[in-house]
Design an enzyme around this catalytic site. Structure first.
Site, PDB file in Angstrom:
ATOM      1  N   SER A 110       0.774  -1.212   0.103  1.00 32.53           N
ATOM      2  CA  SER A 110      -0.053  -0.055  -0.110  1.00 32.53           C
ATOM      3  C   SER A 110       0.777   1.371  -0.070  1.00 32.53           C
ATOM      4  O   SER A 110       1.754   1.395   0.469  1.00 32.53           O
ATOM      5  CB  SER A 110      -0.849   0.208   1.286  1.00 32.53           C
ATOM      6  OG  SER A 110      -1.697  -0.901   1.241  1.00 32.53           O
TER       7      SER A 110
HETATM    8  N1  SAH Z   1      -0.156  -5.589   4.316  1.00 33.72           N
HETATM    9  C1  SAH Z   1       0.497  -5.924   2.845  1.00 33.72           C
HETATM   10  C2  SAH Z   1      -0.487  -5.651   1.657  1.00 33.72           C
HETATM   11  C3  SAH Z   1      -0.416  -6.895   0.769  1.00 33.72           C
HETATM   12  S1  SAH Z   1      -1.672  -6.877  -0.573  1.00 33.72           S
HETATM   13  C4  SAH Z   1       1.753  -4.934   2.841  1.00 33.72           C
HETATM   14  O1  SAH Z   1       2.097  -4.460   3.582  1.00 33.72           O
HETATM   15  O2  SAH Z   1       2.616  -5.373   1.683  1.00 33.72           O
HETATM   16  C5  SAH Z   1      -2.809  -7.908   0.155  1.00 33.72           C
HETATM   17  C6  SAH Z   1      -2.310  -9.350   0.441  1.00 33.72           C
HETATM   18  O3  SAH Z   1      -3.258 -10.174   0.772  1.00 33.72           O
HETATM   19  C7  SAH Z   1      -1.935 -10.022  -0.735  1.00 33.72           C
HETATM   20  O4  SAH Z   1      -0.489 -10.692  -0.440  1.00 33.72           O
HETATM   21  C8  SAH Z   1      -2.778 -11.279  -0.567  1.00 33.72           C
HETATM   22  O5  SAH Z   1      -2.040 -12.530  -1.228  1.00 33.72           O
HETATM   23  C9  SAH Z   1      -3.333 -11.458   0.663  1.00 33.72           C
HETATM   24  N2  SAH Z   1      -4.504 -12.046   0.694  1.00 33.72           N
HETATM   25  C10 SAH Z   1      -5.681 -12.077  -0.183  1.00 33.72           C
HETATM   26  N3  SAH Z   1      -6.728 -12.623   0.443  1.00 33.72           N
HETATM   27  C11 SAH Z   1      -6.223 -13.304   1.485  1.00 33.72           C
HETATM   28  C12 SAH Z   1      -6.839 -14.070   2.497  1.00 33.72           C
HETATM   29  N4  SAH Z   1      -7.892 -14.808   2.769  1.00 33.72           N
HETATM   30  N5  SAH Z   1      -5.959 -14.622   3.493  1.00 33.72           N
HETATM   31  C13 SAH Z   1      -4.602 -14.188   3.398  1.00 33.72           C
HETATM   32  N6  SAH Z   1      -4.194 -13.251   3.038  1.00 33.72           N
HETATM   33  C14 SAH Z   1      -4.871 -12.915   1.748  1.00 33.72           C
END
Ligand code: SAH
Length: 227
Positions: A75
């Site tokens: 983000s």
């Molecule tokens: N907090 C992260 C943002 C990553 S983007 C950062 O600081 O970089 C969102 C992430 O959520 C992705 O890696 C995706 O694979 C994950 N995601 C999506 N659905 C999910 C679920 N049901 N359980 C765990 N992770 C999930």
């Protein structure tokens, strides 16, 4: 290159990143109204450039999200600050994050709270980020490879929950695993734009506040999108 020249070059590089990080704090975060010292301090202590691929290191402190592989993104710094601020953390908390991704949000939280539990559903991101946490010695972050829409029942209830992927509604297991007095933040809406929602669990019930529009990748799982 002799060792002295090498060490000096490394010092210059780390000075450059500290300067970029301070600029990011001033221009993107403080200028937009987030002045919570705990949040600013945490962000100033996490080397964001180590959470992106080598090719993107020079853009790491820019005012935008960046790709982290597997179709996912880290983000924009301001969103990280806004979400962290709205969790109203004091320091003693156990926080659950859904969507570990690059690990950056979890790293920022780990500088504030007692313990961070973070779940990732993508195996390659999970493995890569766990390695990074070990390398950077973030010992108060616990990782798990599973579907985060089901929460982490055996470790709950949590003082705060942050979901960093968007869904059409807030997964009920997460609401159940939120402690009384706890806060939950999640982007809720369609697959392109969402609204950042804040839930507070009180004696009187659930209070919901809208924090503004946002754009996150999909939360995929049993209580999220199908794919
Ligand atoms: N907090 C992260 C943002 C990553 S983007 C950062 O600081 O970089 C969102 C992430 O959520 C992705 O890696 C995706 O694979 C994950 N995601 C999506 N659905 C999910 C679920 N049901 N359980 C765990 N992770 C999930």
């Amino acid at each position: 290159m002799n060792l002295l020249i090498f060490n000096n070059a490394m010092k210059e590089i780390s000075k450059k990143f500290i300067r970029l990080r301070n600029e990011m704090l001033e221009k993107q975060i403080i200028a937009r109204g987030i002045t919570d010292p705990q949040v600013l301090d945490a962000i100033s202590r996490v080397p964001r450039h180590l959470f992106v691929s080598e090719a993107l290191v020079d853009s790491a402190y820019g005012d935008f999200p960046l790709p982290i592989g597997e179709g996912q993104t880290i983000s924009q710094p301001y969103i990280i600050a806004q979400m962290t601020h709205n969790l109203d953390l004091k320091g003693h908390e156990r926080v659950l994050e859904i969507g570990t991704g690059s690990g950056y949000q979890a790293a920022v939280l780990s500088k504030i709270v007692y313990k961070v539990y973070t779940i990732e559903r993508n195996n390659s991101l999970f493995l890569q980020t766990r390695k990074l946490f070990d390398r950077l010695k973030y010992h108060n972050i616990v990782t798990r490879y599973s579907d985060g829409t089901q929460g982490w029942n055996s470790e709950g209830p949590f003082d705060a929950i942050i979901v960093t992927a968007g869904g059409q509604s807030i997964p009920l297991p997460l609401v159940d695993q939120l402690a009384l007095g706890g806060r939950l933040i999640m982007p809720v809406g369609g697959n392109h734009v969402q609204e950042l929602l804040k839930l507070e669990k009180t004696q009187e019930g659930i209070k919901t506040t809208k924090l503004g529009g946002c754009r996150f990748v999909k939360l995929i799982g049993q209580h999220g999108w199908d794919r």
